[in-house]
Design a protein around this motif. Structure first.
Motif, PDB file in Angstrom:
ATOM      1  N   ALA A 199      53.696   3.022  46.389  1.00  0.00           N
ATOM      2  CA  ALA A 199      54.138   3.753  47.575  1.00  0.00           C
ATOM      3  C   ALA A 199      53.077   3.656  48.681  1.00  0.00           C
ATOM      4  O   ALA A 199      53.419   3.476  49.857  1.00  0.00           O
ATOM      5  CB  ALA A 199      54.423   5.212  47.234  1.00  0.00           C
ATOM      6  N   LEU A 200      51.812   3.750  48.303  1.00  0.00           N
ATOM      7  CA  LEU A 200      50.736   3.588  49.287  1.00  0.00           C
ATOM      8  C   LEU A 200      50.770   2.192  49.899  1.00  0.00           C
ATOM      9  O   LEU A 200      50.569   2.022  51.096  1.00  0.00           O
ATOM     10  CB  LEU A 200      49.371   3.819  48.632  1.00  0.00           C
ATOM     11  CG  LEU A 200      49.031   5.263  48.273  1.00  0.00           C
ATOM     12  CD1 LEU A 200      47.826   5.303  47.338  1.00  0.00           C
ATOM     13  CD2 LEU A 200      48.776   6.087  49.515  1.00  0.00           C
ATOM     14  N   THR A 201      51.031   1.196  49.058  1.00  0.00           N
ATOM     15  CA  THR A 201      51.133  -0.182  49.552  1.00  0.00           C
ATOM     16  C   THR A 201      52.252  -0.298  50.568  1.00  0.00           C
ATOM     17  O   THR A 201      52.066  -0.867  51.647  1.00  0.00           O
ATOM     18  CB  THR A 201      51.387  -1.160  48.391  1.00  0.00           C
ATOM     19  OG1 THR A 201      50.295  -1.084  47.483  1.00  0.00           O
ATOM     20  CG2 THR A 201      51.519  -2.584  48.886  1.00  0.00           C
ATOM     21  N   TYR A 202      53.420   0.222  50.235  1.00  0.00           N
ATOM     22  CA  TYR A 202      54.563   0.119  51.147  1.00  0.00           C
ATOM     23  C   TYR A 202      54.292   0.828  52.467  1.00  0.00           C
ATOM     24  O   TYR A 202      54.646   0.311  53.529  1.00  0.00           O
ATOM     25  CB  TYR A 202      55.833   0.671  50.498  1.00  0.00           C
ATOM     26  CG  TYR A 202      56.392  -0.203  49.406  1.00  0.00           C
ATOM     27  CD1 TYR A 202      56.246  -1.586  49.424  1.00  0.00           C
ATOM     28  CD2 TYR A 202      57.073   0.359  48.342  1.00  0.00           C
ATOM     29  CE1 TYR A 202      56.766  -2.379  48.425  1.00  0.00           C
ATOM     30  CE2 TYR A 202      57.599  -0.436  47.335  1.00  0.00           C
ATOM     31  CZ  TYR A 202      57.445  -1.806  47.384  1.00  0.00           C
ATOM     32  OH  TYR A 202      57.958  -2.587  46.385  1.00  0.00           O
ATOM     33  N   LEU A 203      53.668   1.987  52.407  1.00  0.00           N
ATOM     34  CA  LEU A 203      53.351   2.691  53.649  1.00  0.00           C
ATOM     35  C   LEU A 203      52.320   1.897  54.453  1.00  0.00           C
ATOM     36  O   LEU A 203      52.436   1.784  55.678  1.00  0.00           O
ATOM     37  CB  LEU A 203      52.842   4.104  53.369  1.00  0.00           C
ATOM     38  CG  LEU A 203      52.531   4.943  54.603  1.00  0.00           C
ATOM     39  CD1 LEU A 203      53.751   5.078  55.510  1.00  0.00           C
ATOM     40  CD2 LEU A 203      52.008   6.311  54.198  1.00  0.00           C
ATOM     41  N   GLY A 204      51.350   1.327  53.772  1.00  0.00           N
ATOM     42  CA  GLY A 204      50.372   0.491  54.449  1.00  0.00           C
ATOM     43  C   GLY A 204      51.021  -0.704  55.123  1.00  0.00           C
ATOM     44  O   GLY A 204      50.705  -1.030  56.276  1.00  0.00           O
ATOM     45  N   LEU A 205      51.944  -1.349  54.433  1.00  0.00           N
ATOM     46  CA  LEU A 205      52.649  -2.489  55.020  1.00  0.00           C
ATOM     47  C   LEU A 205      53.486  -2.057  56.216  1.00  0.00           C
ATOM     48  O   LEU A 205      53.581  -2.782  57.208  1.00  0.00           O
ATOM     49  CB  LEU A 205      53.532  -3.163  53.966  1.00  0.00           C
ATOM     50  CG  LEU A 205      52.778  -3.886  52.856  1.00  0.00           C
ATOM     51  CD1 LEU A 205      53.748  -4.325  51.764  1.00  0.00           C
ATOM     52  CD2 LEU A 205      51.989  -5.065  53.392  1.00  0.00           C
ATOM     53  N   ALA A 206      54.082  -0.878  56.128  1.00  0.00           N
ATOM     54  CA  ALA A 206      54.860  -0.366  57.257  1.00  0.00           C
ATOM     55  C   ALA A 206      53.966  -0.175  58.475  1.00  0.00           C
ATOM     56  O   ALA A 206      54.334  -0.547  59.595  1.00  0.00           O
ATOM     57  CB  ALA A 206      55.547   0.949  56.877  1.00  0.00           C
ATOM     58  N   HIS A 207      52.773   0.377  58.268  1.00  0.00           N
ATOM     59  CA  HIS A 207      51.831   0.556  59.379  1.00  0.00           C
ATOM     60  C   HIS A 207      51.310  -0.778  59.890  1.00  0.00           C
ATOM     61  O   HIS A 207      51.062  -0.940  61.079  1.00  0.00           O
ATOM     62  CB  HIS A 207      50.665   1.454  58.975  1.00  0.00           C
ATOM     63  CG  HIS A 207      50.967   2.907  59.072  1.00  0.00           C
ATOM     64  ND1 HIS A 207      51.085   3.571  60.272  1.00  0.00           N
ATOM     65  CD2 HIS A 207      51.214   3.837  58.115  1.00  0.00           C
ATOM     66  CE1 HIS A 207      51.361   4.834  60.052  1.00  0.00           C
ATOM     67  NE2 HIS A 207      51.451   5.018  58.746  1.00  0.00           N
ATOM     68  N   LEU A 208      51.157  -1.732  58.993  1.00  0.00           N
ATOM     69  CA  LEU A 208      50.675  -3.047  59.392  1.00  0.00           C
ATOM     70  C   LEU A 208      51.656  -3.721  60.349  1.00  0.00           C
ATOM     71  O   LEU A 208      51.271  -4.315  61.343  1.00  0.00           O
ATOM     72  CB  LEU A 208      50.470  -3.916  58.148  1.00  0.00           C
ATOM     73  CG  LEU A 208      49.793  -5.265  58.345  1.00  0.00           C
ATOM     74  CD1 LEU A 208      48.379  -5.081  58.885  1.00  0.00           C
ATOM     75  CD2 LEU A 208      49.765  -6.027  57.037  1.00  0.00           C
ATOM     76  N   ASP A 209      52.952  -3.585  60.054  1.00  0.00           N
ATOM     77  CA  ASP A 209      53.988  -4.241  60.853  1.00  0.00           C
ATOM     78  C   ASP A 209      54.669  -3.327  61.867  1.00  0.00           C
ATOM     79  O   ASP A 209      55.517  -3.780  62.624  1.00  0.00           O
ATOM     80  CB  ASP A 209      55.042  -4.837  59.931  1.00  0.00           C
ATOM     81  CG  ASP A 209      54.488  -5.941  59.053  1.00  0.00           C
ATOM     82  OD1 ASP A 209      53.558  -6.646  59.504  1.00  0.00           O
ATOM     83  OD2 ASP A 209      54.963  -6.098  57.906  1.00  0.00           O
ATOM     84  N   GLY A 210      54.343  -2.031  61.855  1.00  0.00           N
ATOM     85  CA  GLY A 210      54.982  -1.097  62.778  1.00  0.00           C
ATOM     86  C   GLY A 210      56.448  -0.866  62.458  1.00  0.00           C
ATOM     87  O   GLY A 210      57.269  -0.704  63.352  1.00  0.00           O
TER      88      GLY A 210
END
Length: 56
Positions: A13-24
């Motif tokens: 879940a942390l990874t997915y949130l990080g990826l979301a922030h990475l790509d906006g």
């Protein structure tokens, strides 16, 4: 559901949130926040996070 998993320290879940922030995606783009979340996930053993860090 994702917020609950993050609160419980779920590495993926942390990874997915990080990826979301990475790509906006769904959240403001924030590379520093993305990196911090993905680093936490990698430290917790998430392979996708570790792979992503190697490409950042």
């Amino acid at each position: 559901m994702l917020a609950e998993a993050i609160e419980e320290g779920d590495a993926r879940a942390l990874t997915y949130l990080g990826l979301a922030h990475l790509d906006g995606i769904g959240v403001p783009a924030d590379r520093a926040k993305a990196r911090a979340l993905i680093e936490r996930a990698a430290a917790a053993g998430d392979d996708l996070a570790a792979e992503t860090l190697s490409k950042m």
